[in-house]
Structures are given as C-alpha cells and as structure tokens.
Write a protein that holds these residues in place. Structure first.
Motif, mmCIF file in Angstrom:
data_model
loop_
_atom_site.group_PDB
_atom_site.id
_atom_site.type_symbol
_atom_site.label_atom_id
_atom_site.label_comp_id
_atom_site.label_asym_id
_atom_site.label_seq_id
_atom_site.Cartn_x
_atom_site.Cartn_y
_atom_site.Cartn_z
ATOM 1 N N UNK A 108 17.517 44.862 38.889
ATOM 2 C CA UNK A 108 16.935 44.475 37.600
ATOM 3 C C UNK A 108 15.798 43.480 37.795
ATOM 4 N N UNK A 109 16.056 42.422 38.567
ATOM 5 C CA UNK A 109 15.044 41.380 38.753
ATOM 6 C C UNK A 109 13.858 41.913 39.546
ATOM 7 N N UNK A 110 14.131 42.700 40.586
ATOM 8 C CA UNK A 110 13.017 43.210 41.398
ATOM 9 C C UNK A 110 12.098 44.107 40.578
ATOM 10 N N UNK A 111 12.675 44.904 39.682
ATOM 11 C CA UNK A 111 11.844 45.763 38.835
ATOM 12 C C UNK A 111 10.895 44.928 37.973
ATOM 13 N N UNK A 112 11.400 43.836 37.431
ATOM 14 C CA UNK A 112 10.550 42.962 36.604
ATOM 15 C C UNK A 112 9.511 42.235 37.465
ATOM 16 N N UNK A 113 9.914 41.818 38.658
ATOM 17 C CA UNK A 113 8.972 41.148 39.561
ATOM 18 C C UNK A 113 7.820 42.073 39.938
ATOM 19 N N UNK A 114 8.139 43.319 40.220
ATOM 20 C CA UNK A 114 7.090 44.274 40.580
ATOM 21 C C UNK A 114 6.118 44.492 39.425
ATOM 22 N N UNK A 115 6.664 44.519 38.200
ATOM 23 C CA UNK A 115 5.794 44.687 37.035
ATOM 24 C C UNK A 115 4.860 43.492 36.894
ATOM 25 N N UNK A 116 5.375 42.296 37.125
ATOM 26 C CA UNK A 116 4.535 41.104 37.039
ATOM 27 C C UNK A 116 3.509 41.077 38.166
#
Length: 348
Positions: A108-116
């Motif tokens: 979950x967190x990695x997906x958001x980090x990649x988007x940022x």
C-alpha cells in the motif's frame, strides 16, 4: 523555487493519503551512525544479520546511494478504532498487532510512494528518485525524526504529536537539493509508560531496545523455538505486540485512519479464535493470510506462536487442538505443542 516545490510536494503527498511529511538531508549523521553501531555491537539485533551485513548502506542515505541529496520522509496513519489491548488475557482469542490486521502495508505505502515520485519527476525531469518501504537498509525512524515528522520515543518507535505511534513510514531518496525541515524535538518528558508496559523487559534503558527480548521480534523474526523464559510472557500475542505503542499518551491526539481503506482491519483478524488458527494447514494458512504481512512468516512459525498462546490460555477446550499437533512434521511446532499441552494439563 525549491521552497515552492517543497510546498507543492507536501500538498501532493497529502492528496495521496500521507498524513506526515518532512525533508531531511541525505548526508551521514555521525550521532545516528554511532548509535546504530553501538546497538549492533551489543548484539541487540538478535538474528537479524542483515542489520550488520549492510551497515555501510544503512549508516546514511548516501551510503546506499551516493548521488542522493535529500530524503523525503513520509508517514501514513493506521490509528486503530478499537483498543489494541482489549483482548489482553482472553483465553479463547488471539492478539494480532494492529498493523497486520489489514492489507500488507509494504504494498500500500510503496504504491503511494511511487505515485508521489512520478509526480516529482514530472515536475522536475532532472530529478532521480528511489522509493523505500521497510525492505532496504534505510533508517526510516531516525530519518523521520530528522525530517520533523516526529521523534523517536523511549520505545524507539517514532511518535508524532498529531498521529501518536501509529504511522507506517516510507522514504523517497532524490538527487534534488531540497531545504530540510526542522528536526522534531523529543517530547517524552518524564513519561515511561511504554517501558513499564513491556511484558518481557525488552528495554535495557529508555531509548534502547533489545530485540532479542521483544515480542514482535520473537513472534515474527525469530525462527526457532522461543526461549522458555519468554513463552508465558507472550500471553495470547501471536503476531507482533502493540503494548508499548498503545499506552503512549500521545495517541490521544491520533484519529482513526481513513486515508487508506486497505488499513481497515479484516473482521476475522481483529479477534480470531485460537482453535480455528491451530487447525490451519499450509494451504489454509496461505488462503487466510493472502495479501497480509502475516503470510511472510509461514504456517509453521505462525502455528508455533498460536501454540504458545494456547498454553497460556488455561482453556482445557484447546487440549484436543494441541494434541493434534504433537505429530506435526515441523520439530519447532512439535516442541511448542508439547509445551502447550503440559501447561494446559497443569492449569487449574
């Protein structure tokens, strides 16, 4: 322009569900490095050999990636709606750490980090970035403190004045030179609630953790039989431990996490029955814990933990479930079953 970029970056981070944001330098911090070396030198990392073997990479962001200039430290709240200590002493049910009751936070967190990170590169095409969530030699908690999103409390976890102890941490390393945030000052004061709450005395002193005594380490990282001196103290904790986090007074400011529905607890993991967990074979374990961080430890280690909980339960109704595991193919499971059965038979 840098300040403007940092402000827009923070706004985008919040849009993506990050509750905490800060920026730190990627350069080595001598004090941080010294503390890490002392911790490793005392053997407090237990069998987590990777902590030592990649010391040079872990020492600083530039040790891992020499071109890094800034670290964007981020946190996603997983503050629970229920009391993490509510099941303490419940003989029929097991306790699973709050962070593991929903979907795997790594994904979950990695997906958001990649988007940022993609947003940042679109804004600054010359920027290079790398994202990390707990699976690389990255000191997320000290970097979070340096970036001002909280401070490392006496339990060594990050504490936020807005989100308490309930933050999943991630980091973006970048070649951009970004103005660092103001580091957060320690606000633990004279409080020692977290130290006093630890069932296994895993804190030799404030701000020091001996992982070899920590229930989270023993139930997740430790692969063999748990030393008998700790088995009773495990109580009904079968995956992780929230005690030192849950008693932190700063949690009164934390709000139930709404940013990511993935962190909402699965109903069957909030208060699972020990009898049902003890019956899991490998296929059943994989089915129940698909998409969960619990899947990482495997069925044998998980059932080992459940057997210790059964032995501590005082529930004679679990004798049959425990006896069925005396012939388990895994020797560690067999050992745990023998211990649990002896405890149950001697219980009043």
């Amino acid at each position: 322009m840098t300040l403007n970029l940092a402000g827009r970056l923070e706004a985008k981070a919040h849009d993506l569900g990050f509750a905490a944001f800060g920026i730190a330098s990627a350069a080595e911090d001598p004090v941080r490095s010294e503390r890490l070396e002392e911790w490793l030198g005392e053997g407090h990392h237990g069998t987590m050999e990777w902590m030592a073997t990649r010391l040079e990479h872990r020492r600083s962001p530039q040790g891992l990636w020499p071109d890094a200039r800034s670290v964007i430290a981020l946190g996603m709240s997983y503050a629970p709606a229920h009391d993490p200590l509510a099941l303490d002493g419940d003989g029929e049910r097991a306790r699973i750490s709050v962070y593991a009751q929903g979907k795997d936070y790594h994904d979950v967190v990695k997906r958001r980090l990649k988007a940022l990170a993609r947003w940042l590169v679109a804004e600054q095409p010359e920027a290079e970035v790398k994202v990390f969530v707990d699976t690389a030699p990255v000191m997320e908690k000290p970097l979070g403190e340096a970036a001002g999103i909280g401070w490392q409390g006496k339990h060594t976890n990050l504490v936020s004045p807005e989100h308490g102890s309930w933050l999943f941490l991630g980091a973006i390393y970048t070649t951009l030179e970004l103005a660092p945030s103001q580091p957060h000052r320690d606000q633990c004061g004279s409080c020692r609630a977290c130290l006093d709450a630890c069932p296994t005395d895993a804190f030799p002193a404030a701000y020091q953790l001996d992982a070899r005594r920590c229930i989270s380490y023993l139930t997740i990282e430790h692969k063999g039989p748990v030393a008998e001196e700790f088995r009773a103290a495990l109580g009904n904790r079968i995956y992780g431990c929230d005690d030192c986090l849950a008693v932190c007074p700063w949690n009164k400011f934390a709000q139930e996490a709404h940013a990511a529905r993935e962190f909402l607890p699965r109903a069957e993991l909030v208060a699972p029955r020990l009898a049902e967990l003890l019956a899991l074979d490998d296929a059943g374990f994989r089915r129940v814990f698909s998409g969960s961080p619990i899947k990482r430890i495997g069925r044998d280690r998980f059932v080992r933990n459940c057997l210790y909980a059964a032995g501590n339960s005082g529930d004679a109704g679990l004798v049959g479930s425990v006896e069925s595991l005396l012939g388990d193919p895994d020797p560690v499971v067999r050992d745990a079953a023998e211990w649990a059965l002896a405890r149950l038979r001697s219980a009043p």
